[in-house]
Write a protein that holds these residues in place. Structure first.
Motif, PDB file in Angstrom:
ATOM      1  N   LYS A  37       0.964  -1.097  -0.006  1.00  0.00           N
ATOM      2  CA  LYS A  37       0.106   0.123  -0.099  1.00  0.00           C
ATOM      3  C   LYS A  37       0.980   1.111  -0.088  1.00  0.00           C
ATOM      4  CE  LYS A  37      -4.149  -2.016   0.541  1.00  0.00           C
ATOM      5  NZ  LYS A  37      -5.310  -1.868  -0.234  1.00  0.00           N
ATOM      6  N   GLN A 226     -10.866   0.136   1.650  1.00  0.00           N
ATOM      7  CA  GLN A 226      -9.325   0.078   1.901  1.00  0.00           C
ATOM      8  C   GLN A 226      -8.998  -0.930   0.690  1.00  0.00           C
ATOM      9  OE1 GLN A 226     -10.375  -4.177   4.252  1.00  0.00           O
ATOM     10  NE2 GLN A 226      -9.850  -2.588   5.495  1.00  0.00           N
ATOM     11  N   ARG A 227      -9.580  -1.180  -0.519  1.00  0.00           N
ATOM     12  CA  ARG A 227      -9.227  -1.878  -1.374  1.00  0.00           C
ATOM     13  C   ARG A 227      -8.531  -0.838  -2.757  1.00  0.00           C
ATOM     14  NH1 ARG A 227     -14.509  -5.378  -2.146  1.00  0.00           N
ATOM     15  NH2 ARG A 227     -15.429  -3.466  -1.119  1.00  0.00           N
ATOM     16  N   HIS A 229      -4.913   1.114  -4.028  1.00  0.00           N
ATOM     17  CA  HIS A 229      -3.687   0.819  -3.927  1.00  0.00           C
ATOM     18  C   HIS A 229      -3.016   1.546  -2.890  1.00  0.00           C
ATOM     19  CE1 HIS A 229      -4.680  -0.149  -8.357  1.00  0.00           C
ATOM     20  NE2 HIS A 229      -4.649  -1.305  -7.712  1.00  0.00           N
ATOM     21  N   GLN A 231      -3.658   5.208   0.452  1.00  0.00           N
ATOM     22  CA  GLN A 231      -4.363   5.928   1.270  1.00  0.00           C
ATOM     23  C   GLN A 231      -3.781   7.428   1.003  1.00  0.00           C
ATOM     24  OE1 GLN A 231      -7.538   5.317   2.241  1.00  0.00           O
ATOM     25  NE2 GLN A 231      -7.285   3.079   1.367  1.00  0.00           N
ATOM     26  N   ASP A 270      -0.191   1.609   9.602  1.00  0.00           N
ATOM     27  CA  ASP A 270      -1.679   1.000   9.315  1.00  0.00           C
ATOM     28  C   ASP A 270      -2.056   1.172   8.045  1.00  0.00           C
ATOM     29  OD1 ASP A 270      -1.525   0.860  12.107  1.00  0.00           O
ATOM     30  OD2 ASP A 270      -3.172   2.114  12.625  1.00  0.00           O
ATOM     31  N   LYS A 272      -0.184   0.576   5.285  1.00  0.00           N
ATOM     32  CA  LYS A 272       0.667  -0.507   4.762  1.00  0.00           C
ATOM     33  C   LYS A 272       0.135  -2.077   5.295  1.00  0.00           C
ATOM     34  CE  LYS A 272       4.234   1.906   3.197  1.00  0.00           C
ATOM     35  NZ  LYS A 272       4.513   1.927   1.665  1.00  0.00           N
ATOM     36  N   SER A 273      -0.287  -1.996   6.452  1.00  0.00           N
ATOM     37  CA  SER A 273      -0.737  -3.271   6.986  1.00  0.00           C
ATOM     38  C   SER A 273      -2.419  -3.492   6.284  1.00  0.00           C
ATOM     39  CB  SER A 273      -0.943  -3.275   8.526  1.00  0.00           C
ATOM     40  OG  SER A 273      -1.629  -2.449   9.100  1.00  0.00           O
ATOM     41  N   GLY A 274      -3.066  -2.473   6.274  1.00  0.00           N
ATOM     42  CA  GLY A 274      -4.446  -2.725   5.818  1.00  0.00           C
ATOM     43  C   GLY A 274      -5.541  -2.323   7.001  1.00  0.00           C
ATOM     44  N   ASP A 278     -10.504   1.154   8.416  1.00  0.00           N
ATOM     45  CA  ASP A 278     -11.236   0.121   8.807  1.00  0.00           C
ATOM     46  C   ASP A 278     -12.610   0.127   8.010  1.00  0.00           C
ATOM     47  OD1 ASP A 278     -13.581  -1.122  10.271  1.00  0.00           O
ATOM     48  OD2 ASP A 278     -12.186  -1.322  11.898  1.00  0.00           O
ATOM     49  N   GLU A 279     -12.878  -0.653   7.211  1.00  0.00           N
ATOM     50  CA  GLU A 279     -14.015  -0.750   6.144  1.00  0.00           C
ATOM     51  C   GLU A 279     -15.424  -0.095   6.991  1.00  0.00           C
ATOM     52  OE1 GLU A 279     -14.976   0.066   3.089  1.00  0.00           O
ATOM     53  OE2 GLU A 279     -13.473  -1.566   2.647  1.00  0.00           O
TER      54      GLU A 279
END
Length: 286
Positions: A37, A226-227, A229, A231, A270, A272-274, A278-279
């Motif tokens: 990400k 979050q989907r 590439h 943020q 956060d 980078k980790s996904g 938070d969806e």
């Protein structure tokens, strides 16, 4: 006693911090292919640029959001090209290794290709490595002309703040089938025109994921789930400096942080980790 060598003036090339690789467009594309990400934040001055770069932020965006968070305007519309060039130069002098993007402000490219090229040249000469413009459809020929002239472009779809009056305010875009299809079509056109990056703002998460899956470049979400590439957030929002109620997609990274640097590092980690966004907390549905 040892002293740190200051970075050279812009034009001598950035000197990244120890252990930090210079972020290039090639590296950003490799990150996309590897599934890493991209973490982007806004920056408007040399000090914040240096801090964000040292904390591992991949991309710095000199956004025309400075009109609101720095100048106190109710929108981005009053920001001028001269002001954008000034702040871009400030950020370029503080930055050492991050990829630097600058917004083309309202009125600096709506006049067509010739105006857009001249405006982009001013921002590139100030230190930008990529320019960002808003909207789809009519912007595709402008993107193609800029790319043909060696100017990397980041496009911007969904909620486009420069069109806030036409859109009827800061509202989620692409919720009905026709609007969603229009955004998909514009994204395809911008991808074919050569826009290497695409910001998706305030669009339903499933739509942003669908666009990202087919986009040839790098998609960056802000209120788009979050989907994508990567943020982006406005620095002042994620540090809880901005007064008033902030959009749902913003998270206060200063909460529990010991310093601004810690908050920025948490943001990078956060993204980078996904873990961010938070969806359930930050995403939108159609």
């Amino acid at each position: 006693m040892t002293t740190e060598t200051p970075p050279p003036a812009y034009g001598g090339g950035p000197v990244p911090a120890a252990g930090r690789k210079t972020v290039t467009l090639h590296r950003l594309r490799a990150m996309r292919e590897a599934g890493e990400k991209v973490a982007m934040l806004t920056a408007y001055d040399a000090a914040s640029a240096r801090l964000l770069d040292d904390c591992g932020v991949d991309c710095l965006l000199v956004g025309d959001s400075l009109g609101m968070v720095m100048q106190g305007h109710p929108s981005t519309l009053p920001v001028t090209l001269e002001q954008m060039a000034y702040h871009t130069g400030c950020v370029a002098r503080g930055n050492r290794g991050a990829w630097l993007i600058a917004d083309l402000p309202f009125g600096s490219y709506q006049g067509g290709v010739e105006q857009a090229v001249a405006s982009s040249a001013a921002l590139m000469q100030a230190g930008a490595q990529m320019v960002k413009l808003e909207g789809g459809g009519w912007t595709a020929p402008i993107v193609a002309a800029l790319v043909e002239r060696g100017i990397p472009v980041c496009a911007h779809l969904g909620l486009t703040p420069q069109s806030v009056h036409a859109l009827g305010g800061y509202r989620i875009q692409g919720r009905d089938a026709a609007a969603a299809q229009n955004l998909r079509a514009h994204a395809r056109e911008l991808g074919r025109a050569g826009a290497a990056m695409l910001v998706l703002e305030l669009v339903p998460s499933d739509l942003a994921a669908d666009i990202s899956a087919g986009y040839p470049g790098i998609t960056i979400g802000i209120g788009a789930g979050q989907r994508t590439h990567g943020q982006v957030l406005v620095l002042h929002d994620m540090l809880d400096i901005t007064a008033g109620t902030k959009p749902r997609f913003v998270r206060n990274f200063m909460q529990g942080a010991a310093s601004i640097g810690d908050a920025v590092r948490s943001y990078v980690r956060d993204v980078k980790s996904g873990a961010f966004p938070d969806e359930a907390l930050h995403g939108y549905s159609a």
